[in-house]
Design an enzyme around this catalytic site. Structure first.
Site, PDB file in Angstrom:
ATOM      1  CG  HIS A 100      40.645  40.105  42.080  1.00 37.41           C
ATOM      2  ND1 HIS A 100      41.017  38.958  41.425  1.00 37.41           N
ATOM      3  CD2 HIS A 100      40.391  41.039  41.115  1.00 37.41           C
ATOM      4  CE1 HIS A 100      40.987  39.186  40.115  1.00 37.41           C
ATOM      5  NE2 HIS A 100      40.632  40.429  39.900  1.00 37.41           N
ATOM      6  CG  HIS A 133      36.371  35.211  45.382  1.00 38.46           C
ATOM      7  ND1 HIS A 133      37.110  34.085  45.692  1.00 38.46           N
ATOM      8  CD2 HIS A 133      37.163  35.957  44.569  1.00 38.46           C
ATOM      9  CE1 HIS A 133      38.283  34.145  45.082  1.00 38.46           C
ATOM     10  NE2 HIS A 133      38.333  35.265  44.389  1.00 38.46           N
TER      11      HIS A 133
END
Length: 241
Positions: free
Chosen positions: A147, A196
Site C-alpha cells: 500500500h 504492517h
C-alpha cells in the site's frame, strides 16, 4: 541565448534533484532492509504499534471511535482496486487526448512498480505483525508495504502527470504535493490498523519514491527526444508549445 541557458539549467537541475531522490530512497530502503533481515528493528516496530493501541486492550486503537473508520477509508485509497481504477482512467484519458507516449509511459511506470513490489515481498518473505489485532483483512506478505509503495508510485506518478498539463508552477507544486500527501496518509493508516510494521511502511515509501522519480527522469529524457509529449512552459499556453 539566455532562454536556452535557463532551459538547460532547469533540465540539469531537475535531473540532479531526481537522481538525489532516487539515491536517497534506495539508500534508505537498503538500510532498513538490512536492519529488518538482522532483526534489529523489532524493538522499534513493537514500540510504535503498541503506542497506537489502548493499554490493556491491544484490539482497540487509540483515539475516538470514528478515527478507526477514517483510517479504513484512507487505507482503501492504496488498495489494488482503487489504484487500478485511477491508473486505467488516467491512461484512457491520455489516449483520448492524443498523448499516447505519456499513456504508455504511465502504464509502464505503474505496472513496473506493481511487479517490483511483488518481487520484493517474495524476496524478503516477512510475515505480518502478530503483536496487535488486524483491523482490516490482509492476505499477503509484509515487507515492504505494498500500500505504501504503490501509493507513492501511483499518486506521485499521476500527480506529476497532471502537473504536466499546467504551465503554472504553483499548480504543479500543489498537485505533486497532494500526491505525496496521499501516499503518506495511506502508509500511516496501515500502521494504525496494525497490518504492517512501521519499517514495512518506511521501506515502501522509500522504494516507491525512488521508482516514481526514476520514471519521472526517464519521462524527461524521452521528452527531449520527442518520444513523449512535452509539458507547457510557464507563461506559455499549451497550444503554443
Amino acid at each position: 541565448m539566455l532562454d536556452d541557458i535557463r532551459s538547460r539549467f532547469k533540465l540539469e537541475l531537475g535531473s540532479v534533484l531526481a537522481l538525489a531522490v532516487i539515491a536517497a530512497g534506495l539508500f534508505v530502503f537498503v538500510r532498513i532492509a538490512d536492519e529488518v533481515v538482522e532483526g534489529d528493528t523489532h524493538g522499534f516496530d513493537q514500540k510504535i504499534l503498541l503506542a497506537l493501541r489502548t493499554p490493556g486492550d491491544l484490539a482497540n486503537p487509540i483515539g475516538p471511535p470514528w478515527l478507526e473508520g477514517v483510517m479504513k477509508d484512507l487505507t482503501s485509497l492504496g488498495s489494488f482496486t482503487v489504484l487500478t481504477i485511477l491508473t486505467l482512467s488516467a491512461i484512457l484519458y491520455l489516449v483520448l487526448d492524443g498523448k499516447r507516449g505519456a499513456a504508455a509511459l504511465t502504464a509502464a511506470s505503474i505496472g513496473g512498480g506493481t511487479l517490483l513490489s511483488g518481487l520484493l515481498k517474495m524476496s524478503f518473505d516477512r510475515p505480518r505483525p502478530d503483536l496487535v489485532a488486524h483491523l482490516v483483512d490482509v492476505h499477503t506478505l509484509s515487507f515492504p508495504s505494498g500500500h505504501a509503495m504503490m501509493s507513492a508510485v501511483t499518486y506521485i506518478t499521476l500527480g506529476a502527470l497532471l502537473a504536466r498539463v499546467s504551465a503554472k508552477r504553483r499548480i504543479k507544486v500543489f498537485i505533486v504535493g497532494l500526491g505525496i500527501l496521499l501516499a503518506v496518509v495511506v502508509g500511516a493508516s496501515r500502521i494504525y490498523l496494525g497490518v504492517h510494521w512501521p519499517t514495512d511502511v518506511l521501506a515502501g515509501w522509500a522504494v516507491g519514491a525512488a521508482w516514481a522519480m526514476l520514471c519521472w527522469e526517464v519521462a524527461r529524457m524521452l521528452q527531449r527526444r520527442g518520444a513523449v509529449e512535452r509539458e507547457p512552459e510557464e507563461g506559455v499556453p499549451e497550444s503554443a508549445t
